[in-house]
Design an enzyme around this catalytic site. Structure first.
Site, PDB file in Angstrom:
ATOM      1  N   GLY A 136       0.782  -1.229   0.000  1.00  0.00           N
ATOM      2  CA  GLY A 136       0.000   0.000   0.000  1.00  0.00           C
ATOM      3  C   GLY A 136       0.815   1.280   0.000  1.00  0.00           C
ATOM      4  O   GLY A 136       0.250   2.366  -0.170  1.00  0.00           O
ATOM      5  N   TYR A 137       2.117   1.190   0.174  1.00  0.00           N
ATOM      6  CA  TYR A 137       2.963   2.382   0.110  1.00  0.00           C
ATOM      7  C   TYR A 137       3.182   2.744  -1.360  1.00  0.00           C
ATOM      8  O   TYR A 137       3.894   2.051  -2.080  1.00  0.00           O
ATOM      9  CB  TYR A 137       4.317   2.151   0.788  1.00  0.00           C
ATOM     10  CG  TYR A 137       4.254   1.903   2.282  1.00  0.00           C
ATOM     11  CD1 TYR A 137       3.151   2.268   3.041  1.00  0.00           C
ATOM     12  CD2 TYR A 137       5.318   1.295   2.943  1.00  0.00           C
ATOM     13  CE1 TYR A 137       3.098   2.036   4.397  1.00  0.00           C
ATOM     14  CE2 TYR A 137       5.280   1.069   4.307  1.00  0.00           C
ATOM     15  CZ  TYR A 137       4.170   1.431   5.035  1.00  0.00           C
ATOM     16  OH  TYR A 137       4.137   1.199   6.391  1.00  0.00           O
ATOM     17  N   SER A 138       2.530   3.825  -1.786  1.00  0.00           N
ATOM     18  CA  SER A 138       2.630   4.293  -3.176  1.00  0.00           C
ATOM     19  C   SER A 138       2.223   3.208  -4.163  1.00  0.00           C
ATOM     20  O   SER A 138       2.802   3.078  -5.239  1.00  0.00           O
ATOM     21  CB  SER A 138       4.039   4.807  -3.481  1.00  0.00           C
ATOM     22  OG  SER A 138       4.364   5.908  -2.658  1.00  0.00           O
ATOM     23  N   THR A 139       1.204   2.426  -3.764  1.00  0.00           N
ATOM     24  CA  THR A 139       0.630   1.370  -4.607  1.00  0.00           C
ATOM     25  C   THR A 139       1.702   0.489  -5.247  1.00  0.00           C
ATOM     26  O   THR A 139       1.734   0.279  -6.467  1.00  0.00           O
ATOM     27  CB  THR A 139      -0.274   1.979  -5.710  1.00  0.00           C
ATOM     28  OG1 THR A 139      -0.999   3.087  -5.189  1.00  0.00           O
ATOM     29  CG2 THR A 139      -1.277   0.940  -6.217  1.00  0.00           C
TER      30      THR A 139
ATOM     31  N   LYS B 178       3.678  -5.836   3.856  1.00  0.00           N
ATOM     32  CA  LYS B 178       2.317  -5.932   4.382  1.00  0.00           C
ATOM     33  C   LYS B 178       1.305  -5.924   3.246  1.00  0.00           C
ATOM     34  O   LYS B 178       1.611  -5.488   2.141  1.00  0.00           O
ATOM     35  CB  LYS B 178       2.003  -4.741   5.305  1.00  0.00           C
ATOM     36  CG  LYS B 178       3.062  -4.393   6.304  1.00  0.00           C
ATOM     37  CD  LYS B 178       2.652  -3.157   7.104  1.00  0.00           C
ATOM     38  CE  LYS B 178       3.836  -2.480   7.733  1.00  0.00           C
ATOM     39  NZ  LYS B 178       4.713  -1.821   6.733  1.00  0.00           N
TER      40      LYS B 178
END
Length: 341
Positions: free
Chosen positions: A61-64, A87
């Site tokens: 989820g960090y910067s997709t 994650k």
């Protein structure tokens, strides 16, 4: 670098590891944290390894996915020297199945993360947030499948409530499946809610604690204090930090400044050293926009606070327990002592 056990596992991990939410800057919000590219990320990885810190935390989820891709490039050719934690669970698109921790999402996300990271195994795979719409047994079976397939070595959770985590532990035991070995949580001198329920649970069940945002979104970076406003253009001057009441913040920063002067160490190092001494902590995830910040944060492992300094920081950061913990401590303190490591 100090090494500690990863929860109830046999794996040793560094007490301080690099978090990579700053890699990529794939959204307006995340760009306020940072937008580290491959070259910069490679330099930060070099610094970590020089300090003896060999574990890196990311998330799809960090910067997709950009953070995972950049980390994968930064560790290319030295995968055998590092440990990777990632994650899943946060939104990865607009579709109904692009969020959460269903079996479909966990397995598909793991396969995608492996490709982005350029590896065939993830050392620690974490469920990024609790999904109340998916049965916990379904999550456990998916994680067990990935473990048996050799695609993940250990798994953990993040941002769970006490009953969520305890239910997962109990069901894993009932079904004879691997237990979560870690819980990644928000914990700092200005946010000690973790201590009421999640810390005692971690100690009782031997679940290691990984700390995210240990400086409270840069509020304990030394750039802000009772008579110092956030620098213009800094993360603190935006909405990309976490809310903290001014009276609590300044009570803590006053003491941090005093202890910093006494020790000759930076304010972030003092704040991190306090956390390193807390019960249940396996590792603290530090972020950095540049080499200087990272070196300063990693050097916190060398600082040992005195009992008096710890007591002063404890007092400055103390908050009243929420119910039912204030009742337990007021009426049955001898039977409900605070947790100790």
């Amino acid at each position: 670098m100090d090494y500690r056990t990863l929860g109830g596992s046999g794996l040793k991990i560094p007490a301080l590891m690099l978090g990579t939410a700053t890699f990529g800057g794939g959204s307006e919000f995340l760009r306020k944290w940072g937008a580290t590219d491959v070259a910069e990320a490679t330099s930060l990885v070099d610094i970590c390894l020089d300090f003896g810190s060999n574990m890196f935390d990311t998330a799809d989820g960090y910067s997709t996915g950009q953070s995972e891709e950049i980390l994968g490039q930064a560790i290319k050719g030295r995968r055998d020297k590092v440990l990777i934690a990632t994650k899943t669970g946060m939104p990865m698109g607009l579709g109904e199945n692009e969020i959460g921790t269903s079996r479909h999402k966990i397995i598909a996300s793991c396969e995608a993360s492996l490709k982005r990271l350029g590896t065939d195994v993830i050392d620690l795979y974490q469920l990024h947030a609790f999904d109340a719409l998916t049965p916990i047994e379904e999550m456990l079976h998916a994680l067990d499948t990935l473990t048996r397939a050799g695609k993940i070595r250990y798994y953990g959770v993040s941002n769970y409530s006490g009953w969520h985590l305890m239910k997962m532990l109990a069901l894993a035991d009932r079904h004879g499946m691997p237990r979560p070995v870690t819980h990644q949580i928000y914990y700092t001198l200005v946010a000690r809610d973790f201590e009421w329920e999640l810390m005692p649970l971690a100690l009782d069940q031997n679940v290691g604690t990984l700390v995210w945002s240990p400086l409270s979104g840069a509020k304990l970076s030394g750039k802000i204090g009772r008579n110092r406003r956030p620098p213009e253009g800094s993360r603190l001057a935006t909405d990309a930090s976490w809310p903290v009441a001014d009276d609590l913040l300044y009570s803590v920063t006053d003491v941090l400044e005093d202890v910093s002067g006494e020790t000759g160490r930076s304010i972030p190092q003092v704040a991190l050293a306090w956390l390193l001494g807390r019960p249940s902590i396996s590792s603290i995830i530090v972020g950095a926009r540049n080499a200087a910040q990272l070196k300063d944060n990693l050097a916190a492992c060398e600082l040992k606070l005195t009992a008096d300094q710890v007591a002063r920081l404890d007092a400055a950061s103390a908050i009243p327990p929420v119910y039912p913990y204030w009742h337990q401590r007021r009426t049955m303190m001898k039977r409900n002592p605070p947790p100790v490591g």
